[in-house]
Design a protein around this motif. Structure first.
Motif, PDB file in Angstrom:
ATOM      1  N   ASN A  83      96.379  51.908  33.218  1.00  0.00           N
ATOM      2  CA  ASN A  83      95.456  52.775  32.485  1.00  0.00           C
ATOM      3  C   ASN A  83      94.789  52.120  31.287  1.00  0.00           C
ATOM      4  N   ILE A  84      95.095  50.858  31.033  1.00  0.00           N
ATOM      5  CA  ILE A  84      94.500  50.204  29.869  1.00  0.00           C
ATOM      6  C   ILE A  84      92.985  50.103  30.053  1.00  0.00           C
ATOM      7  N   PRO A  85      92.197  50.502  29.062  1.00  0.00           N
ATOM      8  CA  PRO A  85      90.730  50.422  29.172  1.00  0.00           C
ATOM      9  C   PRO A  85      90.251  48.982  29.331  1.00  0.00           C
ATOM     10  N   THR A  86      89.010  48.853  29.756  1.00  0.00           N
ATOM     11  CA  THR A  86      88.473  47.526  30.065  1.00  0.00           C
ATOM     12  C   THR A  86      87.627  46.934  28.939  1.00  0.00           C
ATOM     13  N   SER A  87      87.579  47.593  27.792  1.00  0.00           N
ATOM     14  CA  SER A  87      86.918  46.992  26.630  1.00  0.00           C
ATOM     15  C   SER A  87      87.953  46.780  25.538  1.00  0.00           C
ATOM     16  N   TYR A  88      87.743  45.769  24.724  1.00  0.00           N
ATOM     17  CA  TYR A  88      88.747  45.408  23.722  1.00  0.00           C
ATOM     18  C   TYR A  88      89.033  46.553  22.749  1.00  0.00           C
ATOM     19  N   GLY A  89      87.978  47.141  22.191  1.00  0.00           N
ATOM     20  CA  GLY A  89      88.159  48.202  21.205  1.00  0.00           C
ATOM     21  C   GLY A  89      88.938  49.375  21.754  1.00  0.00           C
ATOM     22  N   LYS A  90      88.566  49.815  22.957  1.00  0.00           N
ATOM     23  CA  LYS A  90      89.252  50.953  23.573  1.00  0.00           C
ATOM     24  C   LYS A  90      90.681  50.583  23.964  1.00  0.00           C
ATOM     25  N   ALA A  91      90.873  49.350  24.423  1.00  0.00           N
ATOM     26  CA  ALA A  91      92.228  48.905  24.776  1.00  0.00           C
ATOM     27  C   ALA A  91      93.115  48.862  23.539  1.00  0.00           C
ATOM     28  N   LEU A  92      92.584  48.398  22.422  1.00  0.00           N
ATOM     29  CA  LEU A  92      93.356  48.356  21.178  1.00  0.00           C
ATOM     30  C   LEU A  92      93.744  49.773  20.753  1.00  0.00           C
ATOM     31  N   LYS A  93      92.795  50.709  20.821  1.00  0.00           N
ATOM     32  CA  LYS A  93      93.104  52.109  20.497  1.00  0.00           C
ATOM     33  C   LYS A  93      94.203  52.642  21.403  1.00  0.00           C
ATOM     34  N   TYR A  94      94.079  52.349  22.697  1.00  0.00           N
ATOM     35  CA  TYR A  94      95.027  52.839  23.694  1.00  0.00           C
ATOM     36  C   TYR A  94      96.431  52.305  23.428  1.00  0.00           C
ATOM     37  N   LEU A  95      96.537  51.002  23.150  1.00  0.00           N
ATOM     38  CA  LEU A  95      97.844  50.385  22.913  1.00  0.00           C
ATOM     39  C   LEU A  95      98.461  50.873  21.598  1.00  0.00           C
ATOM     40  N   MET A  96      97.624  51.096  20.596  1.00  0.00           N
ATOM     41  CA  MET A  96      98.123  51.632  19.335  1.00  0.00           C
ATOM     42  C   MET A  96      98.637  53.057  19.529  1.00  0.00           C
ATOM     43  N   LEU A  97      97.945  53.832  20.345  1.00  0.00           N
ATOM     44  CA  LEU A  97      98.398  55.191  20.653  1.00  0.00           C
ATOM     45  C   LEU A  97      99.720  55.147  21.403  1.00  0.00           C
ATOM     46  N   TRP A  98      99.829  54.248  22.373  1.00  0.00           N
ATOM     47  CA  TRP A  98     101.069  54.084  23.138  1.00  0.00           C
ATOM     48  C   TRP A  98     102.232  53.733  22.217  1.00  0.00           C
ATOM     49  N   LYS A  99     101.950  52.842  21.279  1.00  0.00           N
ATOM     50  CA  LYS A  99     102.994  52.412  20.341  1.00  0.00           C
ATOM     51  C   LYS A  99     103.144  53.357  19.145  1.00  0.00           C
ATOM     52  N   LYS A 100     102.324  54.423  19.122  1.00  0.00           N
ATOM     53  CA  LYS A 100     102.368  55.400  18.027  1.00  0.00           C
ATOM     54  C   LYS A 100     102.188  54.713  16.674  1.00  0.00           C
ATOM     55  N   MET A 101     101.196  53.840  16.582  1.00  0.00           N
ATOM     56  CA  MET A 101     100.988  53.061  15.369  1.00  0.00           C
ATOM     57  C   MET A 101      99.615  53.349  14.780  1.00  0.00           C
ATOM     58  N   THR A 102      99.582  53.623  13.495  1.00  0.00           N
ATOM     59  CA  THR A 102      98.324  53.866  12.799  1.00  0.00           C
ATOM     60  C   THR A 102      97.666  52.542  12.412  1.00  0.00           C
ATOM     61  N   VAL A 103      96.412  52.634  11.992  1.00  0.00           N
ATOM     62  CA  VAL A 103      95.699  51.442  11.523  1.00  0.00           C
ATOM     63  C   VAL A 103      96.442  50.818  10.346  1.00  0.00           C
ATOM     64  N   GLU A 104      96.909  51.659   9.429  1.00  0.00           N
ATOM     65  CA  GLU A 104      97.601  51.164   8.236  1.00  0.00           C
ATOM     66  C   GLU A 104      98.921  50.474   8.607  1.00  0.00           C
ATOM     67  N   GLU A 105      99.648  51.061   9.546  1.00  0.00           N
ATOM     68  CA  GLU A 105     100.910  50.459   9.978  1.00  0.00           C
ATOM     69  C   GLU A 105     100.676  49.124  10.672  1.00  0.00           C
ATOM     70  N   LEU A 106      99.648  49.059  11.516  1.00  0.00           N
ATOM     71  CA  LEU A 106      99.354  47.797  12.195  1.00  0.00           C
ATOM     72  C   LEU A 106      98.877  46.746  11.194  1.00  0.00           C
ATOM     73  N   ALA A 107      98.123  47.176  10.195  1.00  0.00           N
ATOM     74  CA  ALA A 107      97.687  46.249   9.149  1.00  0.00           C
ATOM     75  C   ALA A 107      98.900  45.641   8.438  1.00  0.00           C
ATOM     76  N   GLU A 108      99.908  46.476   8.174  1.00  0.00           N
ATOM     77  CA  GLU A 108     101.120  45.977   7.516  1.00  0.00           C
ATOM     78  C   GLU A 108     101.865  44.989   8.399  1.00  0.00           C
ATOM     79  N   GLN A 109     101.894  45.243   9.698  1.00  0.00           N
ATOM     80  CA  GLN A 109     102.623  44.391  10.632  1.00  0.00           C
ATOM     81  C   GLN A 109     101.894  43.078  10.926  1.00  0.00           C
ATOM     82  N   THR A 110     100.581  43.027  10.682  1.00  0.00           N
ATOM     83  CA  THR A 110      99.784  41.849  11.047  1.00  0.00           C
ATOM     84  C   THR A 110      99.235  41.074   9.855  1.00  0.00           C
ATOM     85  N   LEU A 111      99.255  41.693   8.665  1.00  0.00           N
ATOM     86  CA  LEU A 111      98.633  41.147   7.454  1.00  0.00           C
ATOM     87  C   LEU A 111      97.112  41.131   7.553  1.00  0.00           C
TER      88      LEU A 111
END
Length: 199
Positions: A83-111
């Protein structure tokens, strides 16, 4: 080291002799009888786990239970992969939703800056930087095949004749549940640039 462990919010536990990693919770030990109740209590799911299948060789554990748990995990990964979308932006949204991660949380995990992640999600970046995409794979603790898919959707591929790319492959294969600090340290210790830099 302790500060680093606190900052990454990745907690290790063990189940069937299999390391399982949870976010934002204290270290604890669980067994098969209590695992489902504990998952419900923590409001977590299979998407918050990473398996080291080498530990399945522990013969003191019921093979049928091991197989049941592994099957549930694999079936979830199959569903996500289908079910992963075929565009990068949508795939990133999808994976973040799957992982239940907000933009702020991912920012903390990635710097990465939250604004950078938001631009990636909203397709305002034509071709995201490869190092940033690898950092996102680390931050989301993605299985290797999903990391490669996200990298491909970002318009990149890992060319294993390039030393930097070999190290990125090593990180994606072997450091799934490690912090971005740990991954950057590996690169820096090998005279390579870090994936991201703390602001």
């Amino acid at each position: 080291m302790q500060d680093e462990q606190l900052s990454i919010k990745t907690i290790k536990s063990r189940f069937f002799g299999i390391p399982i990693y949870f976010r934002n919770h204290k270290i604890f030990d669980v067994d098969w009888v209590g695992i489902i109740d504990r998952l419900i209590e923590l409001n977590t799911s299979l998407s918050d786990m990473i398996f080291n299948l080498k530990s399945f060789k522990d013969k003191s554990v019921n093979n049928e239970d091991e197989a049941t748990w592994a099957r549930a995990y694999v079936l979830e990964l199959v569903e996500v992969s289908l079910n992963i979308p075929t565009s990068y932006g949508k795939a990133l949204k999808y994976l973040m939703l799957w992982k239940k991660m907000t933009v702020e949380e991912l920012a903390e995990q990635t710097l990465l800056a939250p604004e950078t992640i938001s631009r990636m999600r909203n397709r305002n970046v034509s071709k995201p930087n490869l190092k940033s995409v690898v950092a996102i794979c680390v931050g989301l603790e993605l299985p290797t095949h999903l990391s490669h898919k996200l990298i491909e959707l970002a318009g990149h591929s890992l060319r294993l004749t390039i030393i930097d790319h070999q190290f990125y492959e090593l990180i994606l294969n072997s450091c799934t549940a490690e912090s971005i600090y740990y991954c950057n340290e590996i690169l820096l210790n090998n005279q390579l640039k870090p994936l991201t830099v703390e602001k």
